[in-house]
Design an enzyme around this catalytic site. Structure first.
Site, PDB file in Angstrom:
ATOM      1  N   SER A 198       0.788  -1.352   0.113  1.00  0.00           N
ATOM      2  CA  SER A 198      -0.015   0.021  -0.053  1.00  0.00           C
ATOM      3  C   SER A 198       0.698   1.228   0.024  1.00  0.00           C
ATOM      4  CB  SER A 198      -1.071   0.241   1.170  1.00  0.00           C
ATOM      5  OG  SER A 198      -1.880  -0.946   1.029  1.00  0.00           O
ATOM      6  N   THR A 252      -1.819   4.426   3.395  1.00  0.00           N
ATOM      7  CA  THR A 252      -2.423   5.220   2.186  1.00  0.00           C
ATOM      8  C   THR A 252      -2.594   6.705   2.542  1.00  0.00           C
ATOM      9  OG1 THR A 252      -3.466   3.218   1.382  1.00  0.00           O
ATOM     10  CG2 THR A 252      -4.639   5.304   0.726  1.00  0.00           C
TER      11      THR A 252
END
Length: 489
Positions: free
Chosen positions: A137, A190
Site C-alpha cells: 500500500s 495510504t
C-alpha cells in the site's frame, strides 16, 4: 451523469511514467488548463473486482445499483510497484515488467502459494502471475499521490533514495485545501501517502509527527487512539510504543492540549457535529480527528461476522461529510482523499462478511461525496475518482478452481455470495476505476485496450481498457490545472 522515483534511470522513466507516446501527447495537450476547482479521490484499499461485486450483491441483490455505476468513466488500472524491494536499490535491478495478457492464463499450475493463513493451490498460471510481484500500500499510495513508481515500503520516497513531492503539497501551493480521511490509522500507508514522506511506511511515529507538525492538511481523520483498544474500550497505554501511530507521546500531548494547528476531536458526537456543521472549533480552522479505537473504526473488533458494530465509532460517510464541510470553506477549492482502509484488512483475513461490511461503508462514503457535489458544487467544477490501490485475496467464484476467474455467485440481498479465496495477500490484478465530472475524459485519452476485460469481468466495450495507477495522479493534477515536475519532463 448530471446528478448524481523521480528516477535517474531514463529507460525506466520512459517505460513506466509516459506509458506511450500517445498518452504523453494527451497529457501535454491538456496540461495547465484550469478546469476543476475540487478533486475527491476515494480509495477502497485492497478491493479487487469481485469485492465490489460482493458488496453490491449483498446490499442490492444485483449489480449496477451503486452510485459509481452511473459514472461516465469506468475502466481499470494496473497497480504493480517499481520493484518489491523494501528499500531504495538505486538501480534498475528487479524492475517489474507488467503484461496484462498473462493475468488471464488458463494453463494448469501445480504451484503452491504460501499465505499467512495457509497454503493456496496454484490452479492456473494466471493466478500465479496475479499473486506475484504485487505492490504494497505504501508504493501504491506513492504512485497515486506523486505519479511515480517506487519500491515497496516507500512513502513518497524514490528508488533513488530521494524525497518525492506529493499531490497534497501541490494542492496547498495552488491555494486549495487538503483533506485526508481513513477508517484505519491516519498515519497508515495510504493516508500517509497524501500527507508525508518517509523511506519506510513502518516509521509510524515519524510519519505522524510530520503530519501534525507540518499542518499541511486542513483536516485529517482516522483511527489509532492510544487510549482505546480494538473494541473501543478505554485503556491505559502500556508504554510509549502505544503512541507511535499518533507521532509519539509528546506529539500526542501537544495535539490534545491545543498546541498544534489542529482542533482535536475523538468522540463520535464531535464527528457527527462536524458533519452537521455545528462543531465549535474555537480559534482553530483545522481538525485532526482520532477515533476512539486502536487501529480500525470497526474491522478489528472481536468476532468474525458482520453486525454488532462498535457504537462509539463514526462511520466513513460521516467522516467524509465532516471533511467536506471543512475543506470546502476554501473559495479556491480542495483535494480530498477518503480511504476505506479496512477492506484490505478483511481481505488479508479472508473474512467475507466483514469485507462486505467495510466495502458497503466505503460505498456509502462515495454516496456522501456525490451528494455533496450535487448539492454544494457541480460536475462542471468537481472531479470524483473512485478506485482501489491494489487487489487482495483474489476473490472469485466457488468453481474458480476449475474455471479461471469465474465470478462469485449472487445469493440475493442480505445473503453472502458464494466465493473462493485464492490468496490472503495483495495481487497485481487489474482493478476498477470510476470517474465523473470535469476532467474525467482524461482517463480515456491515456488508457490501453485490454479485450480480456470483456471476457473475464464482463466489462462493456468502452471499459475494456486500463490505465496505470500513476495516471490517476496525472488525471487529478491535469483537472486542477497544476503543473508538476512530472509534467515538465
Amino acid at each position: 451523469m448530471k446528478k448524481l522515483t523521480q528516477l535517474t534511470f531514463s529507460a525506466i522513466a520512459v517505460f513506466y511514467f509516459m506509458v506511450s507516446a500517445n498518452a504523453q501527447q494527451a497529457v501535454e495537450n491538456t496540461q495547465n488548463s484550469v478546469k476543476a476547482k475540487n478533486v475527491i479521490l476515494l480509495i477502497s484499499d485492497g478491493a479487487g473486482m469481485q469485492t465490489w461485486n460482493a458488496a453490491s450483491y449483498y446490499r442490492h441483490g444485483t449489480l449496477g445499483k451503486e452510485v459509481y455505476d452511473k459514472f461516465e468513466v469506468k475502466l481499470f488500472a494496473s497497480t504493480h510497484s517499481l520493484n518489491t524491494s523494501k528499500q531504495a536499490t538505486k538501480s534498475a535491478e528487479g524492475t517489474i515488467k507488467f503484461d496484462s495478457a498473462k493475468l488471464w492464463g488458463n494453463q494448469t499450475s501445480s504451484n503452491i502459494f504460501k499465505g499467512g493463513l495457509g497454503n493456496y493451490d496454484g490452479y492456473f498460471d494466471g493466478y500465479d502471475y496475479a499473486r506475484t510481484d504485487a505492490t504494497d500500500s505504501a508504493a501504491a499510495a506513492t504512485a497515486l499521490a506523486t505519479g511515480y513508481k517506487t519500491y515497496n515500503n516507500a512513502i513518497n520516497w524514490s528508488n533513488d533514495d530521494t524525497r518525492l513531492k506529493h499531490i497534497g503539497e501541490y494542492v496547498v501551493e495552488s491555494g486549495r485545501s487538503l483533506g485526508v480521511v481513513s477508517s484505519v490509522q491516519w498515519s497508515h500507508a495510504t493516508p500517509a501517502g497524501f500527507l508525508a514522506h518517509n523511506q519506510s511506511r513502518n516509521n509510524y511515529a515519524e510519519i505522524a509527527k510530520e503530519i501534525v507538525d507540518s499542518g499541511l492538511a486542513t483536516v485529517v481523520m482516522g483511527a489509532g487512539n492510544p487510549y482505546f483498544d480494538e473494541n473501543g474500550k478505554s485503556v491505559e497505554p502500556k508504554d510509549d510504543k502505544a503512541f507511535r501511530f499518533v507521532g509519539g507521546k509528546e506529539t500526542w500531548e501537544k495535539l490534545i492540549s491545543g498546541q498544534t494547528d489542529y482542533h482535536f476531536i475523538e468522540k463520535k458526537d464531535d464527528f457527527i457535529a462536524l458533519a452537521e456543521k455545528r462543531l465549535d472549533l474555537g480559534s482553530k480552522s483545522k481538525v485532526l480527528g482520532t477515533t476512539q479505537t486502536a487501529s480500525t473504526t470497526q474491522f478489528s473488533r472481536k468476532g468474525q461476522t458482520s453486525g454488532n458494530l462498535l457504537d462509539n465509532q463514526p462511520d466513513l460517510p460521516t467522516m467524509t461529510k465532516g471533511a467536506l464541510n471543512l475543506v470546502s470553506q476554501n473559495p479556491n477549492g480542495f483535494f480530498l482523499m477518503v480511504e476505506g482502509g479496512a477492506v484490505d484488512w478483511a481481505a488479508h483475513a479472508n473474512n467475507l462478511p466483514r469485507i462486505i461490511e467495510e466495502q458497503i461503508d466505503f460505498n456509502l462514503a462515495v454516496e456522501a461525496a456525490v451528494d455533496w457535489v450535487e448539492k454544494n458544487s457541480s460536475w462542471e467544477e468537481t472531479l470524483v475518482i473512485v478506485t482501489t490501490d491494489h487487489g487482495n485475496g483474489l476473490l472469485a467464484g466457488p468453481d474458480s478452481d476449475v474455471n479461471p476467474y469465474s465470478p462469485i455467485i449472487n445469493q440475493g440481498a442480505g445473503a453472502l455470495p458464494l466465493v473462493r479465496w485464492h490468496t490472503d495477500n495483495h495481487t497485481r490484478e487489474l482493478v476498477p476505476v470510476y470517474a465523473n465530472g470535469v476532467g474525467a475524459d482524461f482517463f480515456h485519452s491515456v488508457a490501453r485496450k485490454e479485450p480480456n476485460l470483456g471476457r473475464v469481468y464482463k466489462a462493456e466495450e468502452n471499459s475494456r481498457k486500463y490505465i496505470d495507477n500513476t495516471q490517476i495522479f496525472d488525471a487529478a493534477t491535469n483537472a486542477l490545472g497544476i503543473e508538476t515536475s512530472k509534467s515538465k519532463q
